[in-house]
Design a protein around this motif. Structure first.
Motif, short mmCIF file in Angstrom:
data_model
loop_
_atom_site.label_atom_id
_atom_site.label_comp_id
_atom_site.label_asym_id
_atom_site.label_seq_id
_atom_site.Cartn_x
_atom_site.Cartn_y
_atom_site.Cartn_z
N VAL A 23 17.85 24.19 75.77
CA VAL A 23 17.33 25.55 75.71
C VAL A 23 16.62 25.87 77.02
N ALA A 24 16.43 27.15 77.27
CA ALA A 24 15.67 27.62 78.43
C ALA A 24 14.78 28.75 77.95
N THR A 25 13.69 28.97 78.66
CA THR A 25 12.80 30.07 78.29
C THR A 25 13.24 31.35 79.01
N GLN A 64 6.56 29.35 74.42
CA GLN A 64 5.91 28.45 73.47
C GLN A 64 6.92 27.63 72.67
N GLY A 65 8.20 27.81 72.97
CA GLY A 65 9.23 27.07 72.26
C GLY A 65 9.64 27.73 70.96
N ARG A 95 9.98 26.39 65.84
CA ARG A 95 9.69 25.93 67.21
C ARG A 95 10.60 24.79 67.63
N ILE A 96 10.78 24.71 68.95
CA ILE A 96 11.59 23.65 69.56
C ILE A 96 10.70 22.87 70.52
N GLN A 102 14.26 21.24 76.71
CA GLN A 102 14.36 22.24 77.77
C GLN A 102 15.29 21.79 78.88
N TRP A 103 16.14 22.71 79.28
CA TRP A 103 17.09 22.49 80.36
C TRP A 103 16.34 22.32 81.68
N GLN A 104 16.70 21.29 82.42
CA GLN A 104 16.11 21.05 83.73
C GLN A 104 17.23 21.13 84.78
N PRO A 105 17.49 22.33 85.30
CA PRO A 105 18.60 22.48 86.25
C PRO A 105 18.35 21.75 87.57
#
Length: 105
Positions: A23-25, A64-65, A95-96, A102-105
């Motif tokens: 996921v990404a914010t 906040q996920g 919530r996640i 979280q995606w870390q490109p």
């Protein structure tokens, strides 16, 4: 093409880069789109995409996920949560865990 259409296209291109199971914010997508501080614009673009569009909108969550509670299916289930569960993304109380998913490109 209007500038707003170009911005939307660019935002959607970045959303397409989010890998399966990650996921990404909104803010992260804005930053990666070259639009820092425009997380709301990302939300607006995703809210207004064609339902038939092949965009992984469900992979975008708030800082906040938390997932969105706006899109429900005919059974009253949260569509975003269902789509994330299909990708083995665990959602607990809406919530996640961003540290894990979280995606870390």
């Amino acid at each position: 093409m209007k500038q707003s259409d170009e911005l939307a296209t660019h935002i959607l291109q970045v959303v397409h880069l989010i890998p399966f199971g990650k996921v990404a914010t909104y803010g992260q997508i804005a930053q990666l789109s070259g639009l820092p501080k425009h997380a709301r614009l990302v939300g607006y673009v995703l809210k207004n995409i064609d339902g038939a569009a092949n965009v992984p909108w469900h992979r975008v969550i708030n800082s906040q996920g938390k997932i969105s509670t706006q899109r429900l299916n005919a059974q009253g289930e949260n569509i975003q949560q269902e789509k994330l569960a299909a990708e083995q993304v665990v959602v607990v109380n809406g919530r996640i865990n961003l540290k894990y998913y979280q995606w870390q490109p």
